[in-house]
Write a protein that holds these residues in place. Structure first.
Motif, mmCIF file in Angstrom:
data_model
loop_
_atom_site.group_PDB
_atom_site.id
_atom_site.type_symbol
_atom_site.label_atom_id
_atom_site.label_comp_id
_atom_site.label_asym_id
_atom_site.label_seq_id
_atom_site.Cartn_x
_atom_site.Cartn_y
_atom_site.Cartn_z
ATOM 1 N N UNK A 177 39.454 12.573 -19.218
ATOM 2 C CA UNK A 177 39.163 11.396 -20.031
ATOM 3 C C UNK A 177 38.368 11.728 -21.272
ATOM 4 N N UNK A 178 37.479 12.726 -21.200
ATOM 5 C CA UNK A 178 36.726 13.118 -22.390
ATOM 6 C C UNK A 178 37.644 13.706 -23.460
ATOM 7 N N UNK A 179 38.711 14.382 -23.012
ATOM 8 C CA UNK A 179 39.699 14.890 -23.967
ATOM 9 C C UNK A 179 40.440 13.734 -24.628
ATOM 10 N N UNK A 180 40.804 12.727 -23.811
ATOM 11 C CA UNK A 180 41.488 11.550 -24.362
ATOM 12 C C UNK A 180 40.597 10.836 -25.376
ATOM 13 N N UNK A 181 39.318 10.659 -25.038
ATOM 14 C CA UNK A 181 38.386 10.027 -25.969
ATOM 15 C C UNK A 181 38.318 10.816 -27.272
ATOM 16 N N UNK A 182 38.216 12.143 -27.137
ATOM 17 C CA UNK A 182 38.096 12.993 -28.319
ATOM 18 C C UNK A 182 39.325 12.898 -29.210
ATOM 19 N N UNK A 183 40.516 12.963 -28.594
ATOM 20 C CA UNK A 183 41.739 12.917 -29.387
ATOM 21 C C UNK A 183 41.905 11.568 -30.064
ATOM 22 N N UNK A 184 41.632 10.491 -29.342
ATOM 23 C CA UNK A 184 41.739 9.156 -29.946
ATOM 24 C C UNK A 184 40.684 8.979 -31.027
ATOM 25 N N UNK A 185 39.452 9.458 -30.768
ATOM 26 C CA UNK A 185 38.378 9.320 -31.750
ATOM 27 C C UNK A 185 38.703 10.070 -33.038
ATOM 28 N N UNK A 186 39.197 11.294 -32.908
ATOM 29 C CA UNK A 186 39.459 12.073 -34.111
ATOM 30 C C UNK A 186 40.658 11.509 -34.877
ATOM 31 N N UNK A 187 41.635 10.930 -34.154
ATOM 32 C CA UNK A 187 42.755 10.279 -34.834
ATOM 33 C C UNK A 187 42.284 9.079 -35.649
ATOM 34 N N UNK A 188 41.486 8.214 -35.017
ATOM 35 C CA UNK A 188 40.999 7.044 -35.738
ATOM 36 C C UNK A 188 39.989 7.441 -36.811
ATOM 37 N N UNK A 189 39.238 8.502 -36.553
ATOM 38 C CA UNK A 189 38.338 9.001 -37.577
ATOM 39 C C UNK A 189 39.087 9.472 -38.802
ATOM 40 N N UNK A 190 40.225 10.111 -38.579
ATOM 41 C CA UNK A 190 41.075 10.557 -39.682
ATOM 42 C C UNK A 190 41.583 9.369 -40.501
ATOM 43 N N UNK A 191 42.037 8.324 -39.797
ATOM 44 C CA UNK A 191 42.520 7.136 -40.503
ATOM 45 C C UNK A 191 41.427 6.496 -41.343
ATOM 46 N N UNK A 198 28.038 5.464 -39.488
ATOM 47 C CA UNK A 198 26.626 5.714 -39.210
ATOM 48 C C UNK A 198 26.197 7.097 -39.646
ATOM 49 N N UNK A 199 27.050 8.104 -39.420
ATOM 50 C CA UNK A 199 26.739 9.466 -39.861
ATOM 51 C C UNK A 199 26.645 9.543 -41.376
ATOM 52 N N UNK A 200 27.530 8.789 -42.050
ATOM 53 C CA UNK A 200 27.471 8.781 -43.507
ATOM 54 C C UNK A 200 26.164 8.158 -43.990
ATOM 55 N N UNK A 201 25.728 7.074 -43.351
ATOM 56 C CA UNK A 201 24.484 6.422 -43.750
ATOM 57 C C UNK A 201 23.279 7.323 -43.509
ATOM 58 N N UNK A 202 23.286 8.030 -42.375
ATOM 59 C CA UNK A 202 22.146 8.885 -42.030
ATOM 60 C C UNK A 202 22.140 10.183 -42.827
ATOM 61 N N UNK A 203 23.318 10.744 -43.065
ATOM 62 C CA UNK A 203 23.410 12.043 -43.730
ATOM 63 C C UNK A 203 24.290 11.907 -44.974
ATOM 64 N N UNK A 204 25.487 12.479 -44.927
ATOM 65 C CA UNK A 204 26.433 12.382 -46.044
ATOM 66 C C UNK A 204 27.836 12.219 -45.480
ATOM 67 N N UNK A 205 28.777 11.903 -46.347
ATOM 68 C CA UNK A 205 30.164 11.811 -45.927
ATOM 69 C C UNK A 205 30.688 13.187 -45.506
ATOM 70 N N UNK A 206 30.227 14.243 -46.175
ATOM 71 C CA UNK A 206 30.594 15.609 -45.776
ATOM 72 C C UNK A 206 30.194 15.863 -44.326
ATOM 73 N N UNK A 207 28.961 15.468 -43.989
ATOM 74 C CA UNK A 207 28.467 15.682 -42.630
ATOM 75 C C UNK A 207 29.281 14.884 -41.618
ATOM 76 N N UNK A 208 29.678 13.655 -41.986
ATOM 77 C CA UNK A 208 30.478 12.823 -41.079
ATOM 78 C C UNK A 208 31.817 13.495 -40.776
ATOM 79 N N UNK A 209 32.468 14.040 -41.809
ATOM 80 C CA UNK A 209 33.737 14.727 -41.605
ATOM 81 C C UNK A 209 33.545 15.978 -40.753
ATOM 82 N N UNK A 210 32.478 16.734 -41.023
ATOM 83 C CA UNK A 210 32.238 17.976 -40.295
ATOM 84 C C UNK A 210 31.927 17.710 -38.825
ATOM 85 N N UNK A 211 31.080 16.729 -38.540
ATOM 86 C CA UNK A 211 30.726 16.421 -37.157
ATOM 87 C C UNK A 211 31.956 15.953 -36.383
ATOM 88 N N UNK A 212 32.785 15.112 -37.012
ATOM 89 C CA UNK A 212 34.010 14.655 -36.342
ATOM 90 C C UNK A 212 34.926 15.830 -36.031
#
Length: 409
Positions: free
Chosen positions: A223-237, A364-378
């Motif tokens: 399930x953690x793999x499913x969460x990760x794959x769905x999260x990164x897909x929606x993060x990409x969008x 939230x990551x963008x607000x706390x850090x930068x958009x670069x950091x949000x992309x990198x963490x994802x």
């Protein structure tokens, strides 16, 4: 996994065209017709930007609310009844959204529309788990992912044209009509499963708690793999349009072109991906999908203009296409034969966590850090998911006792 001697020999993918694939196509087009229209219609009804966001999120919340009850209903009523009910409820709630007189009414029916979507999605997956032999499952479910991607591509274009000529409310009425066609196809063309439908009296019902406890390792680790794959897909969008606008100052046409071309690559990969899943295993597509998607997000901060942004977008489309139908196939493989509906309701709920969490987490990551950091963490989260899938999740592809010789047509 249940083994049915001889089932693979008599199975053909084309048997699912009328009752699964055509309804999925109509449903996907209808779904993506209204998604861009929801916040615009909320604004037209007088909602603030914040309230429009709440109304838009209500559909995802409704899907999460409906996941587990949908699995329970599938186990008790069977595939045809549950799927038809989900599609009919989608059509009814879509029409009600079009008749909404204010933001509160629109929000309520948007929530119910999400519940209806869960009913359709979970019951369809449970039905295919019961009826499709394991060595055809990758192709069968990747085709579902493929026709859904066609809807993702065509739906907004069709919905935009309808809204342009008839007003935003007509988009919801159009979805009701399109989804009504899907309901008719499910009700009349869905094949009866071999060995009885899920939910028939001879099959004992099990408690949701017992399923969650018995399958806790699958739900937690896989399930953690499913969460990760769905999260990164929606993060990409979420990241592609935001990065193009805020970091590169591209215009809407350029951003739309990148998204459209990436989606085109994504769409054409579903059947080859299904073949790989059925011949070599599920890990052969899930791990590369996570790695390529992660690489595209880690490379995004290095883009300096339209061309480099386009290349990264195309890479992300390729990575997303590698995972076509993968989450559904993995869940179907892991589902216990005597509690497929219950398990898949829980599995869908787990995946929805990633879908709902991605935009606010990245914001939230963008607000706390930068958009670069949000992309990198994802991207790093995606890499972690790939490692978990490679090392901690067993390969779920198994074979029936007799070799499959049926035509994949």
């Amino acid at each position: 996994m249940r083994v049915i001697p001889g089932q693979a020999q008599s199975f053909e993918l084309r048997s699912l065209i009328g009752g699964i694939y055509l309804p999925a196509l109509f449903f996907g087009i209808g779904q993506w017709m209204i998604i861009p229209a929801i916040p615009q219609f909320a604004d037209e009804l007088g909602a603030s930007v914040f309230l429009s966001g709440i109304i838009f999120a209500a559909r995802g919340a409704g899907s999460m609310i409906g996941d587990v009850p949908s699995g329970l209903l599938m186990s008790r009523l069977g595939g045809r009844v549950t799927m038809t009910s989900g599609v009919v409820l989608t059509a009814v709630t879509a029409a009600a959204m079009g008749f909404s007189s204010g933001p509160a009414t629109l929000g309520l029916f948007t929530l119910l529309n999400g519940v209806a979507f869960a009913l359709w999605h979970v019951s369809r997956l449970a039905y295919m788990t019961e009826t499709v032999p394991v060595e055809y499952r990758g192709r069968a479910l990747s085709l579902v992912g493929g026709v859904t991607r066609v809807g993702f591509f065509a739906g907004p274009i069709v919905g935009g044209a309808i809204a342009q000529f008839g007003g935003l409310e007509t988009v919801f009425f159009a979805q009701a009509v399109v989804v009504g066609v899907a309901a008719l196809l499910v009700a009349t063309r869905l094949p009866e499963p071999r060995g009885g439908d899920a939910g028939t009296p001879e099959r004992p019902h099990v408690s949701l708690r017992s399923v969650a406890l018995a399958e806790r390792r699958s739900l937690i680790v896989a399930g953690s793999v499913a969460i990760t794959l769905v999260l990164i897909r929606h993060g990409r969008q979420f990241l592609i349009p935001v990065w193009g606008r805020e970091a590169l100052d591209l215009d809407p046409f350029e951003i739309g072109l990148v998204f459209g071309l990436a989606s085109a690559i994504d769409m054409v990969m579903f059947y080859p991906v299904g073949v790989v899943m059925d011949r070599w295993g599920r890990k052969w597509v899930i791990v590369p999908s996570l790695l390529v998607l992660s690489a595209s997000l880690l490379l995004m901060p290095l883009t300096a203009g339209f061309v480099s942004f386009l290349l990264v977008g195309l890479l992300s489309g390729f990575g997303n296409g590698l995972g076509s139908g993968a989450v559904m196939t993995l869940g179907a493989d892991l589902a216990p034969p005597d509690a497929a509906g219950e398990f898949l309701g829980l599995w869908r709920l787990v995946g929805d966590v990633g879908a709902v969490a991605a935009p606010p987490a990245i914001g939230g990551l963008e607000d706390l850090f930068t958009l670069d950091a949000a992309a990198a963490v994802t991207g790093i989260i995606g890499l972690a998911g790939g490692v978990i899938m490679l090392l901690l999740v067993r390969e779920t592809l198994t074979r029936s006792r007799e070799p499959a010789r049926a035509s994949p047509r």
